[in-house]
Motif scaffolding. Sequence first.
Motif, PDB file in Angstrom:
ATOM      1  N   PHE A  37     -96.190  40.124  -0.447  1.00  0.00           N
ATOM      2  CA  PHE A  37     -96.889  40.320  -1.742  1.00  0.00           C
ATOM      3  C   PHE A  37     -96.562  39.351  -2.487  1.00  0.00           C
ATOM      4  N   TYR A  38     -97.731  38.909  -3.149  1.00  0.00           N
ATOM      5  CA  TYR A  38     -97.854  37.912  -4.420  1.00  0.00           C
ATOM      6  C   TYR A  38     -98.311  38.456  -5.617  1.00  0.00           C
ATOM      7  N   ARG A  39     -97.779  37.982  -6.753  1.00  0.00           N
ATOM      8  CA  ARG A  39     -98.197  38.343  -8.022  1.00  0.00           C
ATOM      9  C   ARG A  39     -99.628  38.224  -8.416  1.00  0.00           C
ATOM     10  N   GLY A  40    -100.411  37.142  -8.175  1.00  0.00           N
ATOM     11  CA  GLY A  40    -101.767  36.904  -8.283  1.00  0.00           C
ATOM     12  C   GLY A  40    -102.034  35.521  -8.559  1.00  0.00           C
ATOM     13  N   ILE A  41    -103.176  35.282  -8.939  1.00  0.00           N
ATOM     14  CA  ILE A  41    -103.582  33.927  -8.911  1.00  0.00           C
ATOM     15  C   ILE A  41    -103.223  33.287 -10.372  1.00  0.00           C
ATOM     16  N   PHE A  42    -102.686  33.851 -11.105  1.00  0.00           N
ATOM     17  CA  PHE A  42    -102.001  33.365 -12.565  1.00  0.00           C
ATOM     18  C   PHE A  42    -100.677  32.802 -12.286  1.00  0.00           C
ATOM     19  N   CYS A  43    -100.013  32.932 -10.946  1.00  0.00           N
ATOM     20  CA  CYS A  43     -98.707  32.697 -10.797  1.00  0.00           C
ATOM     21  C   CYS A  43     -98.517  31.336 -10.144  1.00  0.00           C
ATOM     22  N   PRO A  44     -98.066  30.263 -10.824  1.00  0.00           N
ATOM     23  CA  PRO A  44     -98.122  29.235 -10.121  1.00  0.00           C
ATOM     24  C   PRO A  44     -96.757  28.887  -8.970  1.00  0.00           C
ATOM     25  N   MET A 124    -103.336  43.957 -15.670  1.00  0.00           N
ATOM     26  CA  MET A 124    -102.609  45.100 -16.229  1.00  0.00           C
ATOM     27  C   MET A 124    -101.283  45.566 -15.228  1.00  0.00           C
ATOM     28  N   LEU A 125    -101.384  45.739 -13.932  1.00  0.00           N
ATOM     29  CA  LEU A 125    -100.224  45.877 -13.399  1.00  0.00           C
ATOM     30  C   LEU A 125    -100.550  44.902 -12.028  1.00  0.00           C
ATOM     31  N   PHE A 126     -99.135  44.373 -11.460  1.00  0.00           N
ATOM     32  CA  PHE A 126     -99.223  43.638 -10.428  1.00  0.00           C
ATOM     33  C   PHE A 126     -97.889  43.708  -9.625  1.00  0.00           C
ATOM     34  N   THR A 127     -97.807  43.446  -8.193  1.00  0.00           N
ATOM     35  CA  THR A 127     -96.413  43.513  -7.795  1.00  0.00           C
ATOM     36  C   THR A 127     -95.609  42.133  -7.937  1.00  0.00           C
ATOM     37  N   GLU A 128     -94.446  42.252  -7.944  1.00  0.00           N
ATOM     38  CA  GLU A 128     -93.365  41.090  -7.806  1.00  0.00           C
ATOM     39  C   GLU A 128     -93.359  40.922  -6.230  1.00  0.00           C
ATOM     40  N   PRO A 129     -92.873  39.674  -5.923  1.00  0.00           N
ATOM     41  CA  PRO A 129     -93.093  39.079  -4.652  1.00  0.00           C
ATOM     42  C   PRO A 129     -92.174  39.984  -3.581  1.00  0.00           C
ATOM     43  N   ALA A 130     -92.672  40.055  -2.575  1.00  0.00           N
ATOM     44  CA  ALA A 130     -91.752  40.777  -1.376  1.00  0.00           C
ATOM     45  C   ALA A 130     -92.382  40.406   0.019  1.00  0.00           C
ATOM     46  N   VAL A 131     -91.583  40.223   0.824  1.00  0.00           N
ATOM     47  CA  VAL A 131     -91.822  40.169   2.203  1.00  0.00           C
ATOM     48  C   VAL A 131     -91.388  41.391   3.015  1.00  0.00           C
ATOM     49  N   LEU A 132     -92.047  42.116   3.711  1.00  0.00           N
ATOM     50  CA  LEU A 132     -91.734  43.322   4.346  1.00  0.00           C
ATOM     51  C   LEU A 132     -92.346  42.810   5.860  1.00  0.00           C
ATOM     52  N   LEU A 133     -91.482  43.112   6.821  1.00  0.00           N
ATOM     53  CA  LEU A 133     -91.670  43.058   8.326  1.00  0.00           C
ATOM     54  C   LEU A 133     -91.928  44.435   8.714  1.00  0.00           C
ATOM     55  N   VAL A 134     -93.069  44.724   9.350  1.00  0.00           N
ATOM     56  CA  VAL A 134     -92.961  46.109   9.745  1.00  0.00           C
ATOM     57  C   VAL A 134     -93.523  46.412  11.095  1.00  0.00           C
ATOM     58  N   ARG A 135     -93.044  47.231  11.864  1.00  0.00           N
ATOM     59  CA  ARG A 135     -92.947  47.453  13.532  1.00  0.00           C
ATOM     60  C   ARG A 135     -94.648  48.035  13.408  1.00  0.00           C
ATOM     61  N   PRO A 136     -95.202  47.815  14.744  1.00  0.00           N
ATOM     62  CA  PRO A 136     -96.646  48.266  15.001  1.00  0.00           C
ATOM     63  C   PRO A 136     -96.788  49.648  14.712  1.00  0.00           C
ATOM     64  N   GLU A 137     -95.634  50.497  14.863  1.00  0.00           N
ATOM     65  CA  GLU A 137     -95.787  51.700  14.697  1.00  0.00           C
ATOM     66  C   GLU A 137     -95.669  52.200  13.011  1.00  0.00           C
ATOM     67  N   GLY A 138     -95.756  51.157  12.371  1.00  0.00           N
ATOM     68  CA  GLY A 138     -95.755  51.438  10.938  1.00  0.00           C
ATOM     69  C   GLY A 138     -94.322  51.797  10.223  1.00  0.00           C
ATOM     70  N   GLU A 139     -93.091  51.511  10.875  1.00  0.00           N
ATOM     71  CA  GLU A 139     -91.947  51.601  10.298  1.00  0.00           C
ATOM     72  C   GLU A 139     -91.428  50.307   9.648  1.00  0.00           C
ATOM     73  N   LEU A 140     -90.648  50.443   8.630  1.00  0.00           N
ATOM     74  CA  LEU A 140     -90.078  49.036   8.159  1.00  0.00           C
ATOM     75  C   LEU A 140     -89.127  48.612   8.851  1.00  0.00           C
ATOM     76  N   ALA A 142     -87.862  45.011   8.088  1.00  0.00           N
ATOM     77  CA  ALA A 142     -86.782  44.237   7.247  1.00  0.00           C
ATOM     78  C   ALA A 142     -87.561  43.889   5.959  1.00  0.00           C
ATOM     79  N   ALA A 143     -86.654  43.694   4.926  1.00  0.00           N
ATOM     80  CA  ALA A 143     -87.542  43.682   3.606  1.00  0.00           C
ATOM     81  C   ALA A 143     -86.755  42.549   2.935  1.00  0.00           C
ATOM     82  N   TRP A 144     -87.454  41.791   2.034  1.00  0.00           N
ATOM     83  CA  TRP A 144     -86.973  40.925   1.040  1.00  0.00           C
ATOM     84  C   TRP A 144     -87.713  41.344  -0.281  1.00  0.00           C
ATOM     85  N   ILE A 145     -87.215  41.977  -1.168  1.00  0.00           N
ATOM     86  CA  ILE A 145     -88.135  42.738  -2.428  1.00  0.00           C
ATOM     87  C   ILE A 145     -87.204  41.718  -3.604  1.00  0.00           C
ATOM     88  N   GLN A 146     -88.242  41.409  -4.280  1.00  0.00           N
ATOM     89  CA  GLN A 146     -87.745  40.490  -5.474  1.00  0.00           C
ATOM     90  C   GLN A 146     -88.327  41.410  -6.836  1.00  0.00           C
TER      91      GLN A 146
END
Length: 177
Positions: A37-44, A124-140, A142-146
């Motif tokens: 997940f990235y913030r957007g085009i505005f984020c260098p 107006m609203l955007f996510t802060e950076p994160a990396v999620l690893l998700v199993r094929p069944e849709g379960e989380l 591992a996560a790195w959430i900023q």
Amino acid sequence: MRVIPTDTMPAIDARLAGGGRWALAREKPEKLALLAFYRGIFCPVCRVWLGELDRLVPEFDRRGVSVIALTCDKKDAAERVVAEWNLRDLRVGYALDPEDARRAGLYISEGRGINPVSNEKEPMLFTEPAVLLVRPEGELYAAWIQSTPYARPHLADVLVAVEKFVQGDLPDPRGSA
């Protein structure tokens, strides 16, 4: 909301820059799905971070990990990101619903107008950076959430972690006690 490993992820979906749609429920990687997940085009800082991820996509692919970058940006901004940031292998999903991201445990920020570094308008609203690893069944898995744009996980380190997870045949995830 805190999401822990083994929780079922919300129904995250997005449109794809270049056309089409992406949905976590339809993503069936061999081993894991990596959602960046990235913030957007505005984020260098995002530009550098996604450039690194783009270079690593083939390495993740070889390990059975599908990769996508996700943003709350609109279509034009996401397509500019792909073109102007020279992303060749990385899929970019846009129009992510901030509430879906919040349900996935991400931090959400409010835009503050024009970003002084990139001169791009913050949404107006955007996510802060994160990396999620998700199993094929849709379960989380591992996560790195900023909560800020800084001190993100180094994607080469995430690749090393993925290598260990895959070599160990995806042992039970940590952090769910």
